[in-house]
Scaffold this motif. Structure first.
Motif, PDB file in Angstrom:
ATOM      1  N   TRP A 155       0.829  -1.204   0.000  1.00  0.00           N
ATOM      2  CA  TRP A 155       0.000   0.000   0.000  1.00  0.00           C
ATOM      3  C   TRP A 155       0.861   1.251   0.000  1.00  0.00           C
ATOM      4  O   TRP A 155       0.408   2.311  -0.351  1.00  0.00           O
ATOM      5  CB  TRP A 155      -0.957  -0.022   1.192  1.00  0.00           C
ATOM      6  N   GLY A 156       2.118   1.168   0.417  1.00  0.00           N
ATOM      7  CA  GLY A 156       3.121   2.185   0.173  1.00  0.00           C
ATOM      8  C   GLY A 156       3.178   3.405   1.071  1.00  0.00           C
ATOM      9  O   GLY A 156       4.060   4.222   0.897  1.00  0.00           O
ATOM     10  N   VAL A 157       2.281   3.581   1.994  1.00  0.00           N
ATOM     11  CA  VAL A 157       2.319   4.789   2.815  1.00  0.00           C
ATOM     12  C   VAL A 157       2.693   4.515   4.271  1.00  0.00           C
ATOM     13  O   VAL A 157       3.019   5.444   5.004  1.00  0.00           O
ATOM     14  CB  VAL A 157       0.969   5.549   2.769  1.00  0.00           C
ATOM     15  N   ASP A 158       2.646   3.270   4.680  1.00  0.00           N
ATOM     16  CA  ASP A 158       2.925   2.922   6.070  1.00  0.00           C
ATOM     17  C   ASP A 158       4.400   2.584   6.251  1.00  0.00           C
ATOM     18  O   ASP A 158       5.131   2.369   5.290  1.00  0.00           O
ATOM     19  CB  ASP A 158       2.042   1.756   6.511  1.00  0.00           C
ATOM     20  N   TYR A 159       4.830   2.521   7.505  1.00  0.00           N
ATOM     21  CA  TYR A 159       6.247   2.343   7.801  1.00  0.00           C
ATOM     22  C   TYR A 159       6.414   1.757   9.197  1.00  0.00           C
ATOM     23  O   TYR A 159       5.488   1.757  10.008  1.00  0.00           O
ATOM     24  CB  TYR A 159       6.985   3.693   7.734  1.00  0.00           C
ATOM     25  N   VAL A 160       7.615   1.277   9.446  1.00  0.00           N
ATOM     26  CA  VAL A 160       8.016   0.899  10.797  1.00  0.00           C
ATOM     27  C   VAL A 160       9.286   1.673  11.135  1.00  0.00           C
ATOM     28  O   VAL A 160      10.063   2.035  10.248  1.00  0.00           O
ATOM     29  CB  VAL A 160       8.250  -0.619  10.973  1.00  0.00           C
ATOM     30  N   LEU A 161       9.457   1.920  12.405  1.00  0.00           N
ATOM     31  CA  LEU A 161      10.666   2.551  12.912  1.00  0.00           C
ATOM     32  C   LEU A 161      11.423   1.507  13.708  1.00  0.00           C
ATOM     33  O   LEU A 161      10.827   0.757  14.484  1.00  0.00           O
ATOM     34  CB  LEU A 161      10.321   3.743  13.819  1.00  0.00           C
TER      35      LEU A 161
END
Length: 154
Positions: A75-81
């Motif tokens: 989906w391309g907009v989410d992320y993890v730190l």
């Protein structure tokens, strides 16, 4: 002929496919798990990773040395730190979480207006875009941003 693995992660399901330009086969399909915790909406990243590994094992068991590449579409907009050792600093918010509601105008004002943002990024003005997710993280979870060493797009 060489085969390629494609991993497709969607909002409600995912699949692992094997094929070439002529045809493909879905070797594994699964529900993309998400959780609501204390009113916030998150992806279950561990479940997604586990399902991707199941699909990869199935693909390699069937096609083995014929496989020449692996690609992934999300989906391309989410992320993890992550921290400096690769551990998760926070859970992975789901783009459908409401924490970004109302941030388009606020962030646009802070960054010199919508036209400036568009000229620099080319992104559409959708509340789930990463820019607004990061602004919400800075507002709501500044300690997570401070603890993060790496940003990984999902």
């Amino acid at each position: 002929m060489k085969k390629h693995i494609a991993i497709d992660l969607g909002a409600s399901n995912g699949r692992v496919l094997v094929g070439d330009l002529g045809e493909f086969e879905v070797v594994h399909r699964f529900v993309t798990q998400n959780d609501q915790i204390l009113g916030e909406f998150y992806w279950n990243i561990q479940s997604l990773f586990a399902e991707i590994k199941v699909g990869l094992k199935k693909a390699f068991a069937k096609y083995g040395s014929e496989i020449s590449s692996i690609g992934i579409d999300t989906w391309g907009v989410d992320y993890v730190l992550t921290d400096d050792k690769g551990g998760l600093v926070s859970l992975c918010y789901h783009y459908r979480d409401s924490r970004t509601d109302g941030l388009i105008e606020q962030v646009s004002k802070q960054l010199g207006g919508k036209m400036r943002i568009y000229e620099r990024t080319g992104i559409a003005f959708q509340p789930f875009n990463t820019l607004y997710q990061l602004a919400a993280m800075k507002r709501d979870r500044p300690e997570a941003l401070k603890a993060a060493s790496h940003y990984l797009s999902v």
